[in-house]
Scaffold this active site. Structure first.
Site, short mmCIF file in Angstrom:
data_model
loop_
_atom_site.label_atom_id
_atom_site.label_comp_id
_atom_site.label_asym_id
_atom_site.label_seq_id
_atom_site.Cartn_x
_atom_site.Cartn_y
_atom_site.Cartn_z
N ALA A 139 0.81 -1.22 0.00
CA ALA A 139 0.00 0.00 0.00
C ALA A 139 0.84 1.27 0.00
CB ALA A 139 -0.94 0.00 1.21
N GLY A 140 2.02 1.23 0.63
CA GLY A 140 2.89 2.41 0.64
C GLY A 140 2.22 3.62 1.25
N ASP A 146 3.95 -9.03 5.92
CA ASP A 146 4.67 -9.43 4.71
C ASP A 146 3.67 -9.93 3.68
OD1 ASP A 146 6.27 -10.67 2.77
OD2 ASP A 146 7.76 -11.30 4.24
N LYS A 184 -2.81 4.55 -4.28
CA LYS A 184 -3.71 3.59 -4.93
C LYS A 184 -4.86 3.23 -4.01
CE LYS A 184 -0.13 1.09 -5.46
NZ LYS A 184 0.81 2.16 -5.06
N GLY A 190 -0.33 5.14 0.06
CA GLY A 190 -1.78 5.08 -0.07
C GLY A 190 -2.39 5.75 -1.29
N GLU A 198 0.82 -3.42 4.25
CA GLU A 198 2.09 -2.72 4.10
C GLU A 198 3.10 -3.35 5.05
OE1 GLU A 198 5.25 -0.83 3.38
OE2 GLU A 198 3.51 -0.45 2.11
N CYS A 245 6.00 -1.09 -12.47
CA CYS A 245 6.39 0.06 -13.30
C CYS A 245 7.72 -0.27 -13.98
CB CYS A 245 6.47 1.35 -12.49
SG CYS A 245 7.55 1.28 -11.06
N ASP A 284 0.92 -4.52 -6.26
CA ASP A 284 1.80 -3.53 -6.87
C ASP A 284 3.22 -3.95 -6.48
OD1 ASP A 284 2.74 -1.24 -8.15
OD2 ASP A 284 2.61 -0.04 -6.34
#
Length: 203
Positions: free
Chosen positions: A10-11, A63, A15, A13, A36, A135, A82
């Site tokens: 999620a990083g 994880d 997305k 957020g 995350e 990416c 992702d």
């Protein structure tokens, strides 16, 4: 609206917010589990969601390779991965990456990408789907990860779902012959991205 969605990686957020905005715009919030691995990023995501008033998101620290244990098998409608990658598709925006990347990075990341896809697939209900994205423009991080998954026992219940009908007309040129989304860095155009949607058969 109402779907249970697992987001792996999620990083900050970006997305997460987009996913919930799409669901809400379509009629109501989804039930999003944002997974995350870093506690600090997860705390930042919780604060962002609270400030922005984004409903229906549970932030879980863990994880992604253990996603099935964290959220349960056959438990979500959509699992979105992702995947950590070399970012080769974003060198135009981040040219300094070219000085840090090594050829070995692709091989180092490949097992992690494969494990994340495998674990995500275990969480998906029959009839649901897993979305794998990067990416990167490297086949080893994209095509090979998906093909290896589909060729293993865990991927036997999944089929490729072409993305063409779900993307805007101006992006249709990036839907390739296999039904995957594959953009390339172009002048005044997008960065390089890859997306594969895999649908689990059954009901």
């Amino acid at each position: 609206p109402g779907l249970r969605i697992l987001e792996i990686g999620a990083g900050r957020g970006n997305k997460t917010v987009c996913l919930q905005a799409i669901a809400t715009r379509a009629g109501g919030p989804a039930q999003v589990t944002a997974l995350e691995s870093h506690e600090g990023k997860a705390d930042g995501l919780r604060m962002r969601l609270q400030r922005s008033g984004v409903p229906g998101v549970e932030v879980v620290v863990g994880d992604g390779r253990e996603a099935d244990a964290l959220v349960g098998t056959d438990s979500v409608d959509v699992a979105f991965v992702d995947a950590p990658c070399t970012g080769l598709g974003t060198l135009r925006r981040y040219p300094e990456k070219r000085w840090r990347l090594q050829h070995e990075d692709i091989e180092r990341l490949h097992p992690l990408q494969s494990e994340l896809l495998r674990a995500a697939a275990l969480t998906v209900k029959p009839g649901g789907c897993v979305v794998y994205s990067t990416c990167s423009v490297a086949r080893r991080e994209n095509d090979d990860v998906v093909d290896e998954f589909l060729g293993r026992t865990g991927g036997a219940d999944f089929t490729i779902e072409p993305v063409g009908d779900s993307i805007p007309d101006e992006w249709r040129a990036f839907s390739d012959a296999r039904g995957w989304f594959r953009s390339w860095p172009t002048a005044a155009g997008p960065d390089g991205h890859f997306v594969a949607v895999l649908r689990r058969t059954g009901t």
